[in-house]
Scaffold this active site. Structure first.
Site, PDB file in Angstrom:
ATOM      1  N   ASP A  39      42.795  35.723  38.422  1.00 41.75           N
ATOM      2  CA  ASP A  39      42.892  36.736  37.362  1.00 41.75           C
ATOM      3  C   ASP A  39      43.650  37.965  37.877  1.00 41.75           C
ATOM      4  OD1 ASP A  39      42.539  38.702  35.436  1.00 41.75           O
ATOM      5  OD2 ASP A  39      40.375  38.414  35.229  1.00 41.75           O
ATOM      6  N   GLU A  85      33.479  37.226  33.867  1.00 43.86           N
ATOM      7  CA  GLU A  85      34.821  36.935  33.344  1.00 43.86           C
ATOM      8  C   GLU A  85      35.330  35.540  33.741  1.00 43.86           C
ATOM      9  OE1 GLU A  85      36.906  40.428  34.612  1.00 43.86           O
ATOM     10  OE2 GLU A  85      35.789  41.651  33.188  1.00 43.86           O
TER      11      GLU A  85
HETATM   12  P1  ADP Z   1      42.952  43.901  32.559  1.00 43.92           P
HETATM   13  O1  ADP Z   1      42.249  42.605  32.703  1.00 43.92           O
HETATM   14  O2  ADP Z   1      42.948  44.697  33.838  1.00 43.92           O
HETATM   15  O3  ADP Z   1      42.515  44.704  31.409  1.00 43.92           O
HETATM   16  P2  ADP Z   1      45.338  42.544  31.484  1.00 43.92           P
HETATM   17  O4  ADP Z   1      44.916  41.166  31.783  1.00 43.92           O
HETATM   18  O5  ADP Z   1      45.339  42.980  30.089  1.00 43.92           O
HETATM   19  O6  ADP Z   1      44.519  43.598  32.378  1.00 43.92           O
HETATM   20  O7  ADP Z   1      46.803  42.716  32.121  1.00 43.92           O
HETATM   21  C1  ADP Z   1      47.598  43.805  31.893  1.00 43.92           C
HETATM   22  C2  ADP Z   1      48.806  43.740  32.783  1.00 43.92           C
HETATM   23  O8  ADP Z   1      49.599  42.586  32.444  1.00 43.92           O
HETATM   24  C3  ADP Z   1      49.736  44.932  32.625  1.00 43.92           C
HETATM   25  O9  ADP Z   1      50.101  45.411  33.912  1.00 43.92           O
HETATM   26  C4  ADP Z   1      50.941  44.357  31.895  1.00 43.92           C
HETATM   27  O10 ADP Z   1      52.118  45.048  32.226  1.00 43.92           O
HETATM   28  C5  ADP Z   1      50.953  42.949  32.454  1.00 43.92           C
HETATM   29  N1  ADP Z   1      51.776  42.039  31.610  1.00 43.92           N
HETATM   30  C6  ADP Z   1      51.565  41.712  30.324  1.00 43.92           C
HETATM   31  N2  ADP Z   1      52.541  40.866  29.884  1.00 43.92           N
HETATM   32  C7  ADP Z   1      53.367  40.654  30.938  1.00 43.92           C
HETATM   33  C8  ADP Z   1      54.580  39.884  31.151  1.00 43.92           C
HETATM   34  N3  ADP Z   1      55.116  39.153  30.185  1.00 43.92           N
HETATM   35  N4  ADP Z   1      55.146  39.909  32.376  1.00 43.92           N
HETATM   36  C9  ADP Z   1      54.606  40.630  33.358  1.00 43.92           C
HETATM   37  N5  ADP Z   1      53.488  41.376  33.236  1.00 43.92           N
HETATM   38  C10 ADP Z   1      52.871  41.387  32.042  1.00 43.92           C
HETATM   39 MG    MG Z   2      40.905  41.152  32.443  1.00 46.86          MG
END
Ligand code: ADP
Ligand code: MG
Length: 548
Positions: free
Chosen positions: A171, A149
């Site tokens: 990340d 990643e």
């Molecule tokens: P992963 O890599 O674990 O699949 P993501 O990178 O998709 O996760 O991140 C998801 C997280 O980001 C969730 O907890 C979501 O609530 C948070 N998130 C998304 N947009 C925002 C925002 N504008 N402010 C704060 N947190 C956010």
């Molecule tokens: Mg991710």
């Protein structure tokens, strides 16, 4: 009846990039170096409804029995998970997410997709990587390459284009936090080090805010995304923890903070303004946050997919997260490939037999940093058989470790004088979870000094054992060469060495072994003379001279 197979022009040369996340997954595609996402984020949630229907994404979330965060279990590919009457593996469940991603992308692009580059965390081990590939296969996708990643994120930032130097990728997703340090040189990417917390992410923020406001998690998430100062107090301790992990990693890896040229922000949670603010305090003014943090990893995967399809000379380098080695005498682990070695990589080492006429050799492949095999993880075991009868120490057994670009290990052993070979591809049925890798590294750090002491002691004991065996064999064959007091002296030295071997004083063992070798030196000379004499017996001096 089908008369013609009509293929879209260029269709064969299309491959997508997939960020198969713990919380959300995303697909992207690149054309002529330009990457874009197809379809929005798909929550990585799978629900097995009654009457055999399977739902994925937002709809699955409504089911209280839905399976979340299946990615955490990919390292445990043999696990069986109960889902409404059936038992399924993490691979099968993960495949459902990939099927939906594939179908959705095909609908939007208007043609079939067969190939993909999929991203995995840098610390994913063999099992988790193989499991990810298996899940893709189940979903009808050929995996062109698994890439880390952080590497994908760096690619999306175009850091391959002439960027030289060291970058950090921060990340913060829904359930996990990862920090990786990458080095870029002549378009070569190398993951220098990674760390993280597998139980820290946006979910924690949701929980804190829900508790504070007395609302549910959905409400809390909505409020969080409009991020107010009020909430920053609640989440500050978590953010502090991520910064501490960054600081520790920098220290552990020996990299100077000012060597880091940029910090790439990845993961939905890095949208929280406080994070940027705090990172600036740690790293100064070099935070790169001009792509959407949700999309970065998928975009990088898509760029890599296009590179692979177009056959561009690709020099992406990732590293193996834990050392790989073999069990040697005394239960010691001999490292063949050190952790953080860039892959693909191969290394070999020669071993020999320990006993006269030994025809079998056990090859035990282990993973981990500790000195003792019992503290490492066993990956595979096989036996090289049919070694021709030879004197101890004369067989030449070459063991080769090869890690491919996906991080999958193959080990082969060959007896070189006869070219008798045996090979295994390491596919352990039970993988390590991310926590376990972290735990292994932590234990390694904590025990490093004690381990070295133990290893040195073991080595001394093994050396003493070999010396005793050699002398005993010689006594049995040629003991008659010695006067009674001479053999008595040797035997008593053996007895006292044996006694010392049970104690933990390495210096005393080494000293006694050296002494045994010393008092046996004249005996060795006598044996040599006897051997020479028996060779010379009855032979013409001229014939021998010719041979020499
Ligand atoms: P992963 O890599 O674990 O699949 P993501 O990178 O998709 O996760 O991140 C998801 C997280 O980001 C969730 O907890 C979501 O609530 C948070 N998130 C998304 N947009 C925002 C925002 N504008 N402010 C704060 N947190 C956010
Ligand atoms: Mg991710």
């Amino acid at each position: 009846m089908k008369l013609l197979d009509i293929t879209e022009p260029g269709q064969h040369s299309i491959a997508i990039g997939i960020d198969l996340g713990t919380t959300n997954s995303l697909v992207a595609i690149a054309e002529n170096g330009h990457a874009r996402v197809i379809g929005g984020l798909l929550p990585s949630v799978v629900a097995y409804e009654k009457i055999g229907k399977i739902s994925v994404g937002e709809e699955a979330k409504k089911n209280p029995l839905a399976i979340h965060s299946i990615k955490r279990r990919m390292g445990n590919a043999g696990e069986k998970i109960d889902v409404t009457g059936k038992k399924l593996t993490p691979v099968e469940i993960s495949a459902e997410i990939l099927k939906v991603l594939k179908k959705r992308a095909e609908k939007l692009l208007g043609y079939e997709i067969k190939k993909a580059v999929i991203t995995v965390p840098a610390y994913f081990d063999d099992t988790a990587r193989n499991a990810t590939k298996d899940a893709a296969r189940l979903a009808g996708l050929e995996v062109l390459r698994l890439i880390n990643e952080p590497t994908a994120a760096a690619l999306a930032y175009g850091l391959d284009k002439g960027a030289e130097g060291i970058y950090a990728i921060y990340d913060l997703g829904g359930g996990t936090f990862d920090i990786s340090i990458l080095k870029m040189e002549n378009g070569v990417f190398q993951v220098l080090a990674t760390a993280g917390d597998t139980m820290l992410g946006g979910d924690d923020f949701d929980r804190e805010i829900a508790e504070y406001l007395g609302c549910d998690l959905y409400e809390a998430r909505r409020k969080k995304e409009n991020s107010s100062k009020e909430f920053e107090k609640l989440i500050a301790p978590y953010i502090d923890r991520t910064l501490q992990i960054c600081a520790d990693l920098i220290e552990d890896s020996g990299i100077q903070k000012n060597e880091i040229k940029g910090v790439v922000l990845v993961g939905g949670s890095t949208r929280i303004p406080l994070i940027k603010k705090r990172l600036k305090e740690l790293f100064g003014d070099k935070i790169l946050s001009d792509t959407d943090p949700d999309e970065t990893v998928a975009l990088g995967a898509a760029i890599q997919a296009e590179n692979l399809i177009k056959g561009s000379e690709n020099l992406l380098l990732d590293v193996t997260p834990l050392s790989l080695g073999l069990e040697t005498m005394g239960g010691l682990a001999e490292k063949i490939i050190q952790r953080n070695t860039p892959i693909p990589f191969s290394a070999s080492q020669e071993f020999t037999t320990y006993q006269d006429g030994q025809s079998l050799m056990k090859i035990h492949v282990v993973q981990g940093e500790r000195e003792m095999v019992s503290e490492c993880r066993s990956l595979a075991e096989f036996v090289l058989s049919g070694i021709p009868p030879m004197m101890a120490g004369t067989a030449r057994i070459k063991v080769i470790f090869v890690i491919d670009a996906d991080g999958i290990l193959t080990v082969s052993a060959t007896e070189e004088t006869t070219a008798k070979a045996q090979t295994v591809t390491v596919k352990p049925s039970y993988g390590l979870s991310e926590d376990e890798i972290e735990k292994m590294l932590r234990e390694f750090m904590e025990n490093a000094r004690a381990d070295i002491t133990e290893r040195l002691l073991k080595e001394s004991q093994v050396e003493a054992e070999i010396a005793i065996k050699t002398v005993n064999d010689a006594l049995e064959k040629d003991g008659d060469l010695l006067a009674e007091n001479e053999s008595k002296a040797i035997e008593s030295q053996i007895a006292s060495l044996k006694k010392l071997m049970k104690k933990n004083d390495r210096d005393a063992i080494d000293f006694a072994t050296a002494h045994l070798n010393k008092i046996c030196a004249p005996f060795a000379e006598m044996r040599m003379n006897r051997a020479m004499a028996s060779v010379l017996q009855g032979k013409n001096i001229d014939a021998i001279a010719k041979k020499l």
